[in-house]
Design a protein around this motif. Structure first.
Motif, mmCIF file in Angstrom:
data_model
loop_
_atom_site.group_PDB
_atom_site.id
_atom_site.type_symbol
_atom_site.label_atom_id
_atom_site.label_comp_id
_atom_site.label_asym_id
_atom_site.label_seq_id
_atom_site.Cartn_x
_atom_site.Cartn_y
_atom_site.Cartn_z
ATOM 1 N N GLY A 197 -17.850 -18.523 -14.400
ATOM 2 C CA GLY A 197 -19.150 -19.266 -15.154
ATOM 3 C C GLY A 197 -19.778 -19.757 -13.152
ATOM 4 N N ARG B 266 -15.501 -14.282 -17.289
ATOM 5 C CA ARG B 266 -16.652 -14.103 -17.143
ATOM 6 C C ARG B 266 -16.625 -14.585 -18.668
ATOM 7 N N ALA B 267 -16.450 -13.528 -19.197
ATOM 8 C CA ALA B 267 -16.123 -13.377 -20.969
ATOM 9 C C ALA B 267 -15.304 -14.607 -21.590
ATOM 10 N N ASP B 268 -14.419 -15.181 -21.187
ATOM 11 C CA ASP B 268 -13.755 -16.081 -21.131
ATOM 12 C C ASP B 268 -14.129 -17.668 -20.867
ATOM 13 N N PHE B 269 -14.628 -17.616 -20.033
ATOM 14 C CA PHE B 269 -16.075 -19.040 -19.831
ATOM 15 C C PHE B 269 -16.729 -18.957 -20.257
ATOM 16 N N GLN B 270 -17.593 -17.854 -20.517
ATOM 17 C CA GLN B 270 -18.529 -17.711 -22.102
ATOM 18 C C GLN B 270 -18.373 -18.784 -23.169
ATOM 19 N N LYS B 271 -16.899 -18.030 -23.796
ATOM 20 C CA LYS B 271 -16.339 -18.570 -24.632
ATOM 21 C C LYS B 271 -16.043 -19.711 -25.445
ATOM 22 N N TYR C 285 -13.728 -21.179 -14.941
ATOM 23 C CA TYR C 285 -14.885 -22.196 -14.426
ATOM 24 C C TYR C 285 -15.630 -20.894 -12.742
ATOM 25 N N GLU D 280 -21.448 -28.539 -16.390
ATOM 26 C CA GLU D 280 -20.755 -28.617 -17.962
ATOM 27 C C GLU D 280 -20.679 -29.756 -18.416
ATOM 28 N N ARG E 225 -17.378 -22.670 -22.208
ATOM 29 C CA ARG E 225 -18.565 -23.173 -22.462
ATOM 30 C C ARG E 225 -19.702 -23.212 -23.862
ATOM 31 N N ALA E 226 -19.355 -22.451 -24.931
ATOM 32 C CA ALA E 226 -19.944 -22.334 -26.319
ATOM 33 C C ALA E 226 -19.099 -23.044 -26.941
#
Length: 191
Positions: A52, A10-15, A49, A64, A17-18
């Protein structure tokens, strides 16, 4: 252990995504970098994904990358991975996709090469007199690359196997004289 893996995903996905949002805001100048990043999301194991809360690549793309189709995203990932930004700008996505598919078929590989140099790749064509001639990919037209792909396949058009669902729909329509002429193509989610 599984929970910590999901937390990291989840943390990797947020990076990611940004980063994707940042690159999308730059427009076409960030095409190469954007689609290389998207390729990383789609091809990681497990796919990024999932972090996310997307269960499929289709859902990820819809969520996305609004307005894009799976087909266009996969084509863009292929081109970004295989060619330089300069080639993308100079030759266009459609031409480069054909060249990448030619290189893949020429090598007999599952995937096109990660880097294709348009001056080193030679497209083999049939001349008017029937002889075979080579032409640098950079100087070929999209029609010539398509013809070269057909030559690699022995002159056949692109062949694809029909799924059992597609065959069943085609057979059912074939029983009705009026409906028999309808072309059928079945995908993962629709016919």
């Amino acid at each position: 252990r599984m929970k910590s893996g999901l937390t990291r995903l989840r943390a990797d996905f947020q990076k990611v995504r940004a980063r994707v949002q940042e690159l999308r805001s730059k427009g076409s100048e960030a095409f190469d970098e954007l689609y290389e990043e998207i390729g990383r999301v789609l091809e990681s194991d497990p796919p990024l994904y999932v972090g996310g809360d997307y269960t499929t690549r289709e859902a990820f793309i819809a969520g996305e990358l609004p307005g894009e189709t799976v087909r266009s995203v996969m084509r863009n990932v292929l081109v970004a991975r295989s060619f330089s930004p300069e080639d993308e700008q100079r030759h266009g996505i459609g031409f480069l996709e054909e060249v990448a598919l030619y290189a893949k078929e020429l090598a007999g590989a599952q995937q096109p090469p990660r880097a294709i140099h348009l001056d080193r790749l030679v497209i083999t064509l049939r001349a008017a007199d029937g002889s075979m001639v080579g032409k640098q990919a950079r100087h070929a037209t999209i029609e010539q690359v398509r013809a070269a792909r057909r030559l690699l396949r022995g002159g056949a058009a692109t062949a694809r196997k029909a799924s059992p669902a597609e065959k069943a729909v085609r057979a059912a329509l074939g029983k009705n004289k009026v409906l028999a002429a309808i072309a059928v193509r079945a995908g993962a989610e629709k016919v």
